[in-house]
Design a protein around this motif. Structure first.
Motif, mmCIF file in Angstrom:
data_model
loop_
_atom_site.group_PDB
_atom_site.id
_atom_site.type_symbol
_atom_site.label_atom_id
_atom_site.label_comp_id
_atom_site.label_asym_id
_atom_site.label_seq_id
_atom_site.Cartn_x
_atom_site.Cartn_y
_atom_site.Cartn_z
ATOM 1 N N VAL A 242 25.806 4.440 -138.309
ATOM 2 C CA VAL A 242 26.794 3.934 -139.264
ATOM 3 C C VAL A 242 27.778 3.045 -138.520
ATOM 4 C CG1 VAL A 242 28.508 4.547 -141.019
ATOM 5 C CG2 VAL A 242 26.577 6.084 -140.571
ATOM 6 N N SER A 243 27.999 1.849 -139.027
ATOM 7 C CA SER A 243 28.914 0.915 -138.381
ATOM 8 C C SER A 243 30.358 1.355 -138.577
ATOM 9 C CB SER A 243 28.727 -0.499 -138.950
ATOM 10 O OG SER A 243 29.149 -0.536 -140.303
ATOM 11 N N ARG A 244 31.270 0.668 -137.898
ATOM 12 C CA ARG A 244 32.679 1.025 -138.004
ATOM 13 C C ARG A 244 33.211 0.899 -139.423
ATOM 14 N NH1 ARG A 244 35.572 -1.746 -132.681
ATOM 15 N NH2 ARG A 244 34.494 -0.481 -131.091
ATOM 16 N N ASN A 245 32.654 -0.042 -140.163
ATOM 17 C CA ASN A 245 33.132 -0.227 -141.542
ATOM 18 C C ASN A 245 32.379 0.633 -142.547
ATOM 19 O OD1 ASN A 245 30.701 -1.502 -141.614
ATOM 20 N ND2 ASN A 245 31.458 -3.461 -142.366
ATOM 21 N N GLY A 246 31.553 1.588 -142.019
ATOM 22 C CA GLY A 246 30.895 2.544 -142.899
ATOM 23 C C GLY A 246 29.595 2.083 -143.516
ATOM 24 N N MET A 247 28.998 1.001 -143.019
ATOM 25 C CA MET A 247 27.743 0.510 -143.571
ATOM 26 C C MET A 247 26.569 0.968 -142.707
ATOM 27 S SD MET A 247 28.675 -1.018 -146.301
ATOM 28 C CE MET A 247 27.101 -1.756 -146.766
ATOM 29 N N ALA A 248 25.421 1.192 -143.356
ATOM 30 C CA ALA A 248 24.219 1.628 -142.650
ATOM 31 C C ALA A 248 22.991 1.109 -143.378
ATOM 32 C CB ALA A 248 24.171 3.150 -142.556
ATOM 33 N N VAL A 249 21.887 1.023 -142.635
ATOM 34 C CA VAL A 249 20.606 0.698 -143.256
ATOM 35 C C VAL A 249 20.201 1.884 -144.126
ATOM 36 C CG1 VAL A 249 18.159 0.266 -142.816
ATOM 37 C CG2 VAL A 249 19.879 -0.812 -141.369
ATOM 38 N N CYS A 250 19.904 1.624 -145.380
ATOM 39 C CA CYS A 250 19.585 2.699 -146.318
ATOM 40 C C CYS A 250 18.227 3.313 -145.970
ATOM 41 C CB CYS A 250 19.553 2.159 -147.744
ATOM 42 S SG CYS A 250 19.091 3.419 -148.968
ATOM 43 N N PRO A 251 18.159 4.635 -145.804
ATOM 44 C CA PRO A 251 16.885 5.275 -145.484
ATOM 45 C C PRO A 251 16.013 5.545 -146.710
ATOM 46 C CG PRO A 251 18.623 6.924 -145.506
ATOM 47 C CD PRO A 251 19.285 5.597 -145.789
ATOM 48 N N PHE A 252 16.501 5.159 -147.895
ATOM 49 C CA PHE A 252 15.797 5.506 -149.121
ATOM 50 C C PHE A 252 15.006 4.349 -149.727
ATOM 51 C CE2 PHE A 252 19.761 8.284 -149.342
ATOM 52 C CZ PHE A 252 19.151 9.318 -148.642
ATOM 53 N N HIS A 253 15.075 3.169 -149.117
ATOM 54 C CA HIS A 253 14.223 2.065 -149.562
ATOM 55 C C HIS A 253 14.014 1.119 -148.382
ATOM 56 C CE1 HIS A 253 18.064 -0.133 -149.891
ATOM 57 N NE2 HIS A 253 17.355 -1.243 -149.973
ATOM 58 N N ASN A 254 13.147 0.158 -148.550
ATOM 59 C CA ASN A 254 12.843 -0.794 -147.476
ATOM 60 C C ASN A 254 14.016 -1.740 -147.281
ATOM 61 O OD1 ASN A 254 10.358 0.409 -147.231
ATOM 62 N ND2 ASN A 254 9.255 -1.143 -148.392
ATOM 63 N N LYS B 184 16.318 -4.022 -145.053
ATOM 64 C CA LYS B 184 16.366 -4.800 -143.809
ATOM 65 C C LYS B 184 17.783 -5.236 -143.468
ATOM 66 C CE LYS B 184 11.607 -6.463 -143.966
ATOM 67 N NZ LYS B 184 10.700 -7.639 -143.874
ATOM 68 N N ASN B 185 18.698 -4.990 -144.374
ATOM 69 C CA ASN B 185 20.106 -5.276 -144.119
ATOM 70 C C ASN B 185 20.905 -4.016 -144.472
ATOM 71 O OD1 ASN B 185 19.941 -8.274 -143.636
ATOM 72 N ND2 ASN B 185 19.088 -8.175 -145.691
ATOM 73 N N PRO B 186 21.936 -3.700 -143.689
ATOM 74 C CA PRO B 186 22.746 -2.518 -144.033
ATOM 75 C C PRO B 186 23.339 -2.661 -145.430
ATOM 76 C CG PRO B 186 23.234 -3.255 -141.800
ATOM 77 C CD PRO B 186 22.396 -4.328 -142.437
ATOM 78 N N SER B 187 22.850 -1.885 -146.369
ATOM 79 C CA SER B 187 23.321 -2.015 -147.753
ATOM 80 C C SER B 187 23.906 -0.714 -148.288
ATOM 81 C CB SER B 187 22.170 -2.468 -148.655
ATOM 82 O OG SER B 187 21.119 -1.518 -148.650
ATOM 83 N N MET B 188 23.992 0.308 -147.425
ATOM 84 C CA MET B 188 24.548 1.584 -147.869
ATOM 85 C C MET B 188 25.948 1.796 -147.304
ATOM 86 S SD MET B 188 23.121 5.496 -147.413
ATOM 87 C CE MET B 188 21.945 5.350 -148.757
ATOM 88 N N LYS B 189 26.877 2.145 -148.175
ATOM 89 C CA LYS B 189 28.245 2.460 -147.775
ATOM 90 C C LYS B 189 28.391 3.977 -147.713
ATOM 91 C CE LYS B 189 32.700 1.629 -147.093
ATOM 92 N NZ LYS B 189 33.211 0.913 -145.916
ATOM 93 N N LEU B 190 28.901 4.468 -146.571
ATOM 94 C CA LEU B 190 29.068 5.906 -146.404
ATOM 95 C C LEU B 190 30.511 6.232 -146.068
ATOM 96 C CD1 LEU B 190 26.130 5.210 -144.580
ATOM 97 C CD2 LEU B 190 25.931 7.581 -145.281
ATOM 98 N N ASP B 191 31.050 7.188 -146.793
ATOM 99 C CA ASP B 191 32.377 7.739 -146.502
ATOM 100 C C ASP B 191 32.307 9.207 -146.918
ATOM 101 O OD1 ASP B 191 34.985 8.077 -145.827
ATOM 102 O OD2 ASP B 191 35.814 6.699 -147.280
#
Length: 212
Positions: A24-36, A38-45
């Motif tokens: 998870v990046s500093r701004n809370g974004m990550a590559v989504c493990p639930f679909h293909n 290729k760009n960090p599209s998941m926001k986690l907090d």
């Protein structure tokens, strides 16, 4: 306090994701493990939301999806892995304690890191292919344009292998690409730093002038 209450009060989705190897990046974004992705599209907090596949929920929902577990088993897994006490007699819970990652968790972190670096390099190759493309037939080919032509297809193949390959194939890929990924990560960092410095001074980056 039941297991759901204990986990939801003490664990954010970001903590759960990082525990199980998601970078998870500093701004809370990550590559989504639930679909293909290729760009960090998941926001986690505290919760998570994917802007690509629209997956959404709390830490229990995240672990349930990640390990394909029913909600109760996912909550119990989180509680056990983080050392959170729970029962139906209102015993006090303990603060989450991140245990030493297991070998499998360490491997997943390495796999996600490898995928992330290859994604960044692939985007850089795309940028170089456009930015340094010759404007006339007489232009000499810029080294970065040549590198983009030579490496983009292979890098995309590696990314597709991470997404579509079997667990055994991905393990072999991580083992084979380990040293190369370290070199790419260093190069990306140097290029990013150089680009930031030169944008700040208004100067061109080294090696961007075309020779005639």
């Amino acid at each position: 306090m039941n297991v759901f209450e204990a986990v939801k009060q003490n664990v954010t989705t970001r903590q759960a994701a990082e525990l199980y190897g998601i970078t998870v990046s500093r701004n809370g974004m990550a590559v989504c493990p639930f679909h293909n992705d290729k760009n960090p599209s998941m926001k986690l907090d505290r919760r998570f939301h994917c802007f690509g596949c629209q997956a959404d929920g709390d830490a229990v929902d995240f672990v349930s999806r990640l390990f394909q577990l029913p909600s109760k088993e996912a909550a119990m897994k989180l509680a056990d892995d983080l050392g959170i006490a729970y029962d139906n007699r209102q015993k006090p819970t303990v603060k989450p304690h991140i245990r030493e990652p297991t070998p499998e968790q360490k491997y997943r972190q390495e796999e996600m890191h490898c995928y992330k670096v290859l994604c960044e390099y692939f985007h850089l190759l795309q940028k170089w292919e456009q930015q340094y493309a010759p404007q006339t037939p007489e232009d000499d080919l810029h080294p970065l344009f040549v590198e983009a032509l030579q490496r983009k297809t292979y890098t995309e193949y590696l990314l597709d292998s991470f997404l579509d390959g079997s667990p055994e194939e991905r393990r072999e890929l991580v083992a084979q690409q380990g040293k190369e990924v370290m070199k790419l990560e260093q190069r990306i960092a140097e290029w990013t730093t150089a680009g930031t410095l030169h944008r700040g001074t208004g100067q061109k980056q080294p090696g961007t002038d075309r020779e005639r």
